[in-house]
Write a protein that holds these residues in place. Structure first.
Motif, PDB file in Angstrom:
ATOM      1  N   GLN A 232      -2.954 -17.493   3.851  1.00 35.66           N
ATOM      2  CA  GLN A 232      -2.981 -16.161   4.450  1.00 35.66           C
ATOM      3  C   GLN A 232      -4.291 -15.979   5.211  1.00 35.66           C
ATOM      4  OE1 GLN A 232      -0.227 -14.144   4.035  1.00 35.66           O
ATOM      5  NE2 GLN A 232       0.643 -15.869   2.856  1.00 35.66           N
TER       6      GLN A 232
ATOM      7  N   SER B 297      -6.116 -13.393   5.437  1.00 36.80           N
ATOM      8  CA  SER B 297      -7.089 -12.566   4.721  1.00 36.80           C
ATOM      9  C   SER B 297      -6.769 -12.585   3.232  1.00 36.80           C
ATOM     10  CB  SER B 297      -7.043 -11.132   5.254  1.00 36.80           C
ATOM     11  OG  SER B 297      -7.789 -10.264   4.421  1.00 36.80           O
TER      12      SER B 297
ATOM     13  N   SER C 115      -7.724  -9.969   1.431  1.00 39.10           N
ATOM     14  CA  SER C 115      -7.736  -8.562   1.050  1.00 39.10           C
ATOM     15  C   SER C 115      -6.613  -7.748   1.680  1.00 39.10           C
ATOM     16  CB  SER C 115      -9.088  -7.933   1.418  1.00 39.10           C
ATOM     17  OG  SER C 115      -9.338  -8.051   2.805  1.00 39.10           O
ATOM     18  N   ASP C 116      -5.896  -8.325   2.659  1.00 38.37           N
ATOM     19  CA  ASP C 116      -4.773  -7.601   3.274  1.00 38.37           C
ATOM     20  C   ASP C 116      -3.618  -7.474   2.288  1.00 38.37           C
ATOM     21  OD1 ASP C 116      -6.219  -7.393   5.577  1.00 38.37           O
ATOM     22  OD2 ASP C 116      -5.139  -8.997   6.654  1.00 38.37           O
ATOM     23  N   GLN C 117      -2.952  -6.310   2.312  1.00 37.59           N
ATOM     24  CA  GLN C 117      -1.797  -6.088   1.450  1.00 37.59           C
ATOM     25  C   GLN C 117      -0.613  -6.898   1.975  1.00 37.59           C
ATOM     26  OE1 GLN C 117      -2.361  -4.445  -1.358  1.00 37.59           O
ATOM     27  NE2 GLN C 117      -4.458  -4.094  -0.600  1.00 37.59           N
ATOM     28  N   LEU C 118       0.035  -7.653   1.087  1.00 40.20           N
ATOM     29  CA  LEU C 118       1.138  -8.535   1.485  1.00 40.20           C
ATOM     30  C   LEU C 118       2.506  -7.938   1.181  1.00 40.20           C
ATOM     31  CD1 LEU C 118      -0.341 -11.900   0.126  1.00 40.20           C
ATOM     32  CD2 LEU C 118      -0.520 -10.951   2.441  1.00 40.20           C
TER      33      LEU C 118
ATOM     34  N   ASP D  83      -1.507  -0.759  -3.324  1.00 40.37           N
ATOM     35  CA  ASP D  83      -2.804  -1.291  -2.897  1.00 40.37           C
ATOM     36  C   ASP D  83      -3.253  -2.471  -3.761  1.00 40.37           C
ATOM     37  OD1 ASP D  83      -3.223   0.101  -5.206  1.00 40.37           O
ATOM     38  OD2 ASP D  83      -5.016   1.172  -4.513  1.00 40.37           O
TER      39      ASP D  83
ATOM     40  N   SER E 287      -2.718  -7.627  -2.374  1.00 40.80           N
ATOM     41  CA  SER E 287      -3.513  -8.648  -1.683  1.00 40.80           C
ATOM     42  C   SER E 287      -3.699  -9.843  -2.615  1.00 40.80           C
ATOM     43  CB  SER E 287      -4.874  -8.087  -1.278  1.00 40.80           C
ATOM     44  OG  SER E 287      -5.658  -7.825  -2.426  1.00 40.80           O
TER      45      SER E 287
ATOM     46  N   GLN F  23      -8.548 -19.805   6.161  1.00 45.01           N
ATOM     47  CA  GLN F  23      -7.551 -18.982   5.490  1.00 45.01           C
ATOM     48  C   GLN F  23      -7.726 -19.053   3.962  1.00 45.01           C
ATOM     49  OE1 GLN F  23      -4.014 -20.735   7.499  1.00 45.01           O
ATOM     50  NE2 GLN F  23      -3.728 -18.692   8.416  1.00 45.01           N
TER      51      GLN F  23
END
Length: 502
Positions: A111, A113, A115-118, A144, A147, A173
Motif C-alpha cells: 500500500q 501509505s 495510515s490511509d484508511q483501506l 478510522d 489503516s 510502500q
C-alpha cells in the motif's frame, strides 16, 4: 482547711491511673484463651514443619528412582538436543532431522501509505482470525481503524495467537504482515473480514485456497509469505511429523528440541546422528546421602515437637505445672504413631528384595543413639549415620542389590514402597480423585477450627472488658463530680465559719 486528694480529676482522683489498673486486672481474664490460641498455633506450625520434612523425603525417594538407580545420560548432538525424563531407558537410536517446524506468515498487497484508511464507510466491520482448528479471534474495527497501522495495533491488542507488524515494501510502500505464534500446521492462519467488502479484498486469506501472486494469483489480495511447516525427523527409519520443534512423544522419556536440519553427506543425503542413551548412576550416592539427611530432618522436627521437660514446681502446697518448654505436640498420639512407623520402615528388614543387602545397616547406614551406633536398635529415637567407606564399597560392587533394598525387586517392596504407604496415610494422596486427605491435614484442619473458636472468644472477652472499663470510667467521673462538689461545699462552710468567728 482540708487538703484535697492529689490527682487529675477535679476531686483529685487520678482516674487514668485507676482505669489502667483496672484494665491490667481485667486483661488477665484473657490469659487462658491466649494460652489456648498460642498452643493451637504452635501445633499447626509444628505439623507444618513435619509435613514439609516428609514432602522433602518423598521427593528424594522419587529422585532416587527416576534420576538415581534408573538415571541415564545423553550425549551431545548437533541437529537436535535431547533430554531424558522419567521412563527413559538406556538405548541407541539413529536420528535424522529432515525439516524444522516453521510459523505461517501472510502479508497484504503493498500500500502507498500505512495510515490511509483501506475500508469503506460501514456501520461495523470485524476481522476474524482463526489459527488451525482453534477458536476464532474477532477484531472489531471502526471507520478510522482500517489503516495498516491501526489494523496491526488492534490485532496485537488482542494478544492472541498471531502478531502483526507493518513492514516496508518496494518503492517506499508498506504491507501488513501477520505471523502465527504457533509453528506447523496447527498454526495456519485464516483471515476473513465481514461487513466491509473493500477491506476484505485486502485482508482476506484462506489457507485452503492459497493465493500466489507470483504465479498468476490475485496481486491485490493477501498472500502467503511463509508456509506453515511441520517438523519432520526419522528415528531408526520411522518418520515422525509434529507441528512443533519440541517433540516429547516420539521416544518414551526423551524430549527432542530440534535445532537445524541434519547435514548432508557427499551424495547429498542427510546424515544420521546417533542418540546415545546410557545408564548413569552417578547421582545415587548423593541422593542416598540426601535421604539420610532428610530422614534425620524429619526426626529432628518430630523430636522438637514432642520434646518433654520436667514439670515446673509451684510454690509451697501448689501442684507442679506442665513445663512451657515442652514441644507443641508433646503427648500427641498421631505424631507418636508417625514417628514409630517411619523408624520401623527405615530400619526394617527387606530380605525378599535382595539377597545381599536386606537392611540399611548392611550398606553402612546405622542408627546413632547418644553417640553409639548399631542397626539392631529399634524404637522412635536415634538418627541415621553413614559409614562412607562401607557405602562406597557396596555401591561399587553391588549397585543392583542396593537398588533392590530401596526400590524393591521382583514385586517385593523396598524402603521406598514402605515409606510411600506412610506418606499416603499422613500426607494424603493427590493423585486420586477426589484427593485423599492425610492425617496431618486433618489434624491441622481441626486445630485451625479450634483456634478460630478461641479467637472469637477472645474478641467477645475483649469487648466485655472494654464495656466494663467504659462503665467504670463513667462511675469514676460521677464520683469525681460528687467529690468535687463536696470539696466545694466544705470550703464554703469553712469560709462561713471563719466569717462568723472573725
Amino acid at each position: 482547711m482540708a487538703t484535697p486528694i492529689s490527682g487529675l480529676g477535679g476531686s483529685g482522683l487520678d482516674i487514668p491511673a485507676l482505669l489502667e489498673q483496672m484494665k491490667t486486672a481485667e486483661s488477665k481474664k484473657l490469659n487462658p484463651y491466649l494460652l489456648k490460641q498460642s498452643s493451637f498455633n504452635g501445633q499447626v506450625s509444628s505439623w507444618g514443619k513435619i509435613s514439609s520434612s516428609l514432602d522433602s523425603l518423598k521427593s528424594n525417594l522419587g529422585k532416587l528412582e527416576d534420576e538415581g538407580f534408573n538415571g541415564v545420560s545423553i550425549g551431545d548432538n548437533k541437529a537436535f538436543k535431547a533430554t531424558a525424563g522419567k521412563g527413559a531407558i538406556p538405548n541407541s537410536y539413529s536420528v535424522i532431522v529432515e525439516q524444522l517446524a516453521k510459523s505461517h506468515k501472510i502479508g497484504t498487497p503493498a500500500q502507498a501509505s500505512n495510515s490511509d484508511q483501506l475500508g469503506s464507510n460501514a456501520a461495523t466491520r470485524t476481522l476474524n482470525i482463526t489459527i488451525g482448528d482453534g477458536k476464532t479471534m474477532a477484531v472489531e474495527l471502526k471507520d478510522d481503524e482500517t489503516s495498516l497501522t491501526q489494523v496491526a495495533k488492534k490485532i496485537n491488542d488482542k494478544n492472541g495467537d498471531v502478531t502483526a507488524s507493518v513492514m516496508p515494501a518496494e518503492n517506499g510502500q508498506f504491507q501488513l504482515v501477520v505471523t502465527s505464534k504457533k509453528t506447523g500446521s496447527d498454526g495456519e492462519i485464516k483471515m476473513e473480514v465481514t461487513g466491509d467488502s473493500k477491506l476484505a479484498d485486502v485482508l482476506n486469506y484462506d489457507p485452503k485456497v492459497p493465493n500466489d501472486p507470483a504465479n498468476g494469483g490475485n496481486k491485490s489480495s493477501a498472500y502467503q509469505i511463509n508456509a506453515a511447516q511441520n517438523a519432520i525427523l526419522t528415528i531408526d527409519g520411522a518418520k515422525v511429523e509434529r507441528s512443533s520443534n519440541t517433540i516429547a512423544d516420539a521416544i518414551e522419556g526423551i524430549t527432542f528440541e530440534l535445532r537445524e536440519v541434519s547435514e548432508k553427506d557427499d551424495n547429498g543425503d542427510l546424515k544420521p546422528e546417533t542418540l546415545a542413551v546410557t545408564a548413569d548412576t552417578s547421582k545415587v550416592k548423593s541422593l542416598i546421602e540426601d535421604f539420610v539427611k532428610m530422614y534425620n530432618n524429619f526426626l529432628s522436627a518430630a523430636g522438637t515437637a514432642s520434646a518433654y521437660s520436667e514439670p515446673v514446681k509451684g510454690s509451697s502446697g501448689d501442684l507442679a505445672q506442665q513445663n512451657p518448654a515442652n514441644g507443641a505436640l508433646f503427648g500427641d498420639g498421631t505424631l507418636r504413631r508417625l514417628t514409630s512407623l517411619m523408624k520401623s520402615t527405615a530400619m526394617g528388614s527387606y530380605g525378599e528384595a535382595g539377597d545381599l543387602f536386606q537392611t540399611l545397616g548392611s550398606i553402612g547406614i546405622t542408627v546413632k543413639f547418644d553417640g553409639n551406633t548399631g542397626d539392631d536398635r529399634t524404637g522412635t529415637l536415634g538418627s541415621l549415620s553413614i559409614d562412607t567407606k562401607k557405602l562406597d564399597a557396596a555401591l561399587k560392587d553391588n549397585p543392583k542389590e542396593i537398588e533392590g533394598l530401596f526400590l524393591g525387586k521382583d514385586g517385593n517392596p523396598g524402603i521406598k514402597a514402605g515409606m510411600e504407604e506412610v506418606f499416603k496415610s499422613y500426607l494424603g494422596d493427590s493423585d486420586k480423585t477426589p484427593k485423599t486427605e492425610g492425617a496431618i491435614a486433618t489434624a491441622i484442619k481441626g486445630l485451625k477450627e479450634q483456634e478460630s473458636r478461641v479467637a472469637k472468644q477472645i474478641t467477645r472477652m475483649e469487648q466485655r472488658i472494654e464495656d466494663s472499663l467504659k462503665r467504670s470510667e463513667k462511675e469514676f467521673l460521677r464520683l469525681d463530680q460528687a467529690m468535687t462538689e463536696m470539696n466545694s461545699m466544705s470550703q464554703q462552710l469553712q469560709a462561713a465559719l471563719l466569717g462568723i468567728m472573725g
